[in-house]
Design a protein around this motif. Structure first.
Motif, PDB file in Angstrom:
ATOM      1  N   SER A 191      18.244  24.771   0.099  1.00  0.00           N
ATOM      2  CA  SER A 191      18.742  24.374   1.411  1.00  0.00           C
ATOM      3  C   SER A 191      20.130  24.949   1.595  1.00  0.00           C
ATOM      4  O   SER A 191      20.864  25.097   0.628  1.00  0.00           O
ATOM      5  CB  SER A 191      18.832  22.850   1.506  1.00  0.00           C
ATOM      6  N   GLY A 193      24.148  24.932   2.788  1.00  0.00           N
ATOM      7  CA  GLY A 193      25.170  23.907   2.569  1.00  0.00           C
ATOM      8  C   GLY A 193      25.327  23.615   1.087  1.00  0.00           C
ATOM      9  O   GLY A 193      24.613  24.149   0.250  1.00  0.00           O
ATOM     10  N   TYR A 194      26.296  22.772   0.756  1.00  0.00           N
ATOM     11  CA  TYR A 194      26.532  22.438  -0.656  1.00  0.00           C
ATOM     12  C   TYR A 194      25.366  21.641  -1.216  1.00  0.00           C
ATOM     13  O   TYR A 194      24.646  20.947  -0.493  1.00  0.00           O
ATOM     14  CB  TYR A 194      27.832  21.652  -0.795  1.00  0.00           C
ATOM     15  N   HIS A 195      25.205  21.711  -2.515  1.00  0.00           N
ATOM     16  CA  HIS A 195      24.026  21.173  -3.188  1.00  0.00           C
ATOM     17  C   HIS A 195      24.137  19.659  -3.381  1.00  0.00           C
ATOM     18  O   HIS A 195      24.208  19.163  -4.505  1.00  0.00           O
ATOM     19  CB  HIS A 195      23.862  21.885  -4.537  1.00  0.00           C
ATOM     20  N   LEU A 196      24.116  18.923  -2.266  1.00  0.00           N
ATOM     21  CA  LEU A 196      24.238  17.463  -2.334  1.00  0.00           C
ATOM     22  C   LEU A 196      23.052  16.840  -3.073  1.00  0.00           C
ATOM     23  O   LEU A 196      23.185  15.773  -3.672  1.00  0.00           O
ATOM     24  CB  LEU A 196      24.324  16.862  -0.923  1.00  0.00           C
ATOM     25  N   ALA A 198      21.375  17.805  -5.806  1.00  0.00           N
ATOM     26  CA  ALA A 198      21.614  17.682  -7.247  1.00  0.00           C
ATOM     27  C   ALA A 198      22.767  16.725  -7.514  1.00  0.00           C
ATOM     28  O   ALA A 198      22.758  15.972  -8.494  1.00  0.00           O
ATOM     29  CB  ALA A 198      21.912  19.055  -7.851  1.00  0.00           C
ATOM     30  N   LEU A 199      23.743  16.741  -6.620  1.00  0.00           N
ATOM     31  CA  LEU A 199      24.928  15.894  -6.823  1.00  0.00           C
ATOM     32  C   LEU A 199      24.560  14.409  -6.884  1.00  0.00           C
ATOM     33  O   LEU A 199      25.173  13.633  -7.623  1.00  0.00           O
ATOM     34  CB  LEU A 199      25.910  16.150  -5.680  1.00  0.00           C
TER      35      LEU A 199
END
Lengths: 489, 489
Positions: A191, A193-196, A198-199
């Motif tokens: 996706s 954007g930042y990898h929210l 996995a976060l």
């Protein structure tokens, strides 16, 4: 952040404006079942327990708590082993247990969209009719819930081949501390954007409340075979693990037990293990029939070259299940041999297995405390069980000291202080060993980005720099890349 | 944040106190090679280019820029397709190309520790002698570097089976905006603390500078077979893709080309494709010989049931390579047919392939612009190539409008605006379509947690809420979980 009884009464009545009476618990006798999770050495009553039945209710609860600055501790099935869901008397315990519906199961996309309170095994049970299953299988899979699995990034026997929870989740809905709903991830492989996504995995309820999970399902393999491989030397068994993986074969499970664990398990459930050997490996191979046959032959040959005493392939499905039953009941089986035991969880790079097992044996003798080893050998995730008697003065303290040494050993070897049980309250001090202040500071900055008032599960998982300084642990071995300047064995 | 010539001279001389003369470029003729990345429609000269040769130099550069509040744009090999590395005249362009050493290759742990400037293919070349390779294989793998692969979370033909860059990286060293060095991840399957490792992937140089990467290597399969499957209908080929995946077989590559792409490729490199069919699938199967044989038979049978015109298995290694050569040269081949083309990149849930391909054909007719399709069908990652002539007034604008419609279509189908090319400057407006303000706000909070002064690659990848509001895109289709209330086909 301490609240008066008046605050509590007001909060209670505000909750009751949108929650049914049985969804808010505040009497001590109702709170007791929630005083601890699987780490029962730590106990505390929550101020209150709320049991929402919908995402909208979770959002309302969070809005109320956010306005009132009341901390919130999320709880799944309460099977966690590091005290991530340990309550305290000024926090609301938010149980997700009533959000337990499988919302959609799509055999074509091979996904299931589920609420966080759904039990891990229930996903596989529901998918079974389509020849599919959900791969991550923590030992607690009968009871543990998918929301907790995300919070702890749970693994299991199969994670060697099929990955951790993070590798098997495609999307999440998360209620933020403000009550706002976040849509994270998608059905696509990646996706923008930042990898929210996995976060959120392994964040132990400190960044948001997971209210919906889209999981991947995988096809049941055509064939599964389990090999029971015996050794008269523990270090040799450790080397054999590396030989299998280095051959290019990726078993769907590769577990090891030492003599103490074998004897306990055999005595408990008669799995058919030989009790006179130093160690056994259970090696599960799955795939097409041809592939499995080829791999079984190759592993048999490799193990003979590694000095294995014997290699036995489970002849029937019943025998295969029995082999696994022994492994899965090893913890309670060891529990029968000793008044108390302390289950450790740490990882090491697989190539150091033999050296670490030897060192564990030395430490056991030094401390005069037996250690049973039963663990996920394939991915270097150790579970030493220290056997002790809490009634003998000083023995608990010695056990904890030994446990600390084992975790330090893991870090020194280039490994980690937790493989799959999380940090919670149990290992918060060891985080000071694992990480340098730069990494800890970055963790705090991430926390700030989600929860600047620190209302979500306060005091868990990430220690303050102040705490580390007080522990005198700021001479840290920081979390170096392996192979840089680690000791070699 | 605009700087005077005086600032520039001072910065230059400060850099020259610790960098050799040829590692700092500031003359226009030296800057030209850096004015764009693979998205050549956007060009701008940087204020200055620095070419450090060590991690310590990167740290010093960052310290200087941080103190002076000078923005820094990291650049790998410059093959990115979305303008993530587009410079501007008040920023320092930090090229990682001289950090290009393979520091360690460990065939036993199956890992390689490498600097960010190492080319993707160079890892596989170095690992080859041990029977290992690095799985992610973007089309640019001859040239693109591993640091850029992390920044873009690159995929490739094999990512269907072997995952994206994030699934193949175990640990990173990252220089923060302050110059501090962060150690992220470990050799273990999981690490405690928040998942910073995944967070760095796809972050497009906006959170930190990757200076070391520990990658996983995988064993070369015993056997590889490629099937060329032909169809007289594009939608049917789309359905066939789903049939293969739903059967439980996971190909190591599953690519699709339509007639325009086939003809262009065949004309260009004589791959042996039939040019009278509507679509072809290339299906690569790898594994043990027995497994591959079984899967080849099964796919042949499935494709006959799906109405395929013919299924051809590459008979020799030379033919297999030729089949792939046609696919890999499809972009330049299409380039020969049209004065200009615009390569799109978006994903859709695989089950919508047939419907989306039909819709693309309608859009092509509506806009009177030919679209060639050549893409990673197995993971629903589309690459429509819009063919146009920039010299015909209005045709570029029409092309861009059509491109925008295609991306909107992807989002409406539950997909994403980028599969593997990143957001950069190219798709920053489409981020307003992809995400609601809650998600965008969270992205900004993450950015703030790493780079509060916004010095790292400013203006890329994540649009401001203000920008989205100005675009009138705040009526967003937000990034819903698939299967909730999406249109069904």
């Amino acid at each position: 952040m301490h609240h008066t009884p008046c605050d509590k009464r007001e909060l209670l009545s505000q909750f009751l404006t949108f929650l049914p009476k049985n969804a808010v618990l505040s009497e001590p006798e109702d709170l007791h079942p929630y005083e601890c999770d699987g780490l029962s050495a730590f106990r505390h009553l929550p101020m209150m327990v709320v049991l929402p039945e919908s995402v909208a209710q979770v959002q309302q609860i969070m809005r109320v708590c956010y306005e009132r600055r009341v901390p919130v501790i999320a709880r799944g099935a309460g099977t966690g082993l590091s005290g991530s869901a340990l309550p305290d008397d000024h926090s609301v315990l938010l149980s997700l247990s009533k959000l337990n519906r499988i919302l959609e199961l799509d055999p074509l996309s091979r996904t299931a969209r589920i609420e966080p309170g759904v039990r891990n095994l229930a996903i596989t049970e529901a998918a079974s009719q389509y020849g599919l299953y959900y791969a991550p299988d923590p030992s607690s899979q009968i009871a543990c819930s998918i929301g907790g699995n995300v919070a702890e990034n749970s693994g299991g026997v199969h994670c060697l081949k099929y990955g951790l929870t993070v590798h098997n989740v495609l999307a999440l809905k998360v209620v933020m501390v403000t009550g706002e709903l976040l849509h994270i991830g998608s059905g696509a492989l990646d996706s923008p954007g930042y990898h929210l996504l996995a976060l959120m995995h392994g964040s132990e309820g400190m960044l948001g409340i997971v209210v919906e999970v889209l999981v991947k399902l995988v096809p049941k393999p055509n064939d599964i075979q389990v090999l029971l491989i015996t050794f008269d030397d523990v270090a040799q068994a450790g080397r054999a693990v590396n030989t299998i993986i280095e051959s290019g074969i990726l078993p769907s499970g590769l577990e090891m037990m030492d003599q103490l664990a074998i004897r306990a398990a055999e005595d408990f459930c008669h799995a058919g293990y030989p009790t006179d050997v130093a160690a056994i490996l259970l090696c599960e191979l799955d795939g097409t029939t041809e592939e499995v046959d080829e791999h079984v032959k190759k592993v048999e040959q490799l193990m003979q070259n590694c000095g294995a005493l014997a290699v036995r392939v489970a002849k029937t499905e019943a025998e295969r299940i029995l082999f696994w039953k022994g492994r899965k009941s090893a913890f309670p089986a060891v529990g029968r041999l000793s008044p108390d035991y302390y289950c450790m969880d740490g990882t090491i790079p697989r190539r150091h297995l033999a050296a670490v097992l030897t060192r564990l044996n030395e430490l056991s003798q030094e401390y005069n405390l037996p250690i049973a080893n039963v663990f996920h050998a394939g991915d270097g995730n150790l579970h030493p069980l220290i056997m002790y008697d809490a009634n003998i003065p000083g023995e608990l303290a010695r056990t904890e000291e030994l446990g600390g040494k084992i975790l330090t050993l893991c870090v020194e070897m280039g490994g980690t202080i937790t493989g799959e049980h999380g940090v919670g309250v149990e290992k918060i001090n060891q985080m000071c060993d694992q990480f340098a202040s730069a990494e800890l500071q970055q963790f705090h900055a991430i926390k700030e980005a989600f929860d600047p008032l620190r209302l979500l599960n306060p005091g868990k998982a990430v220690p303050t720099l102040h705490r580390c300084a007080e522990l005198g642990a700021m001479h840290v071995h920081h979390n170096q890349l392996p192979h840089s300047d680690l000791p070699r064995f």
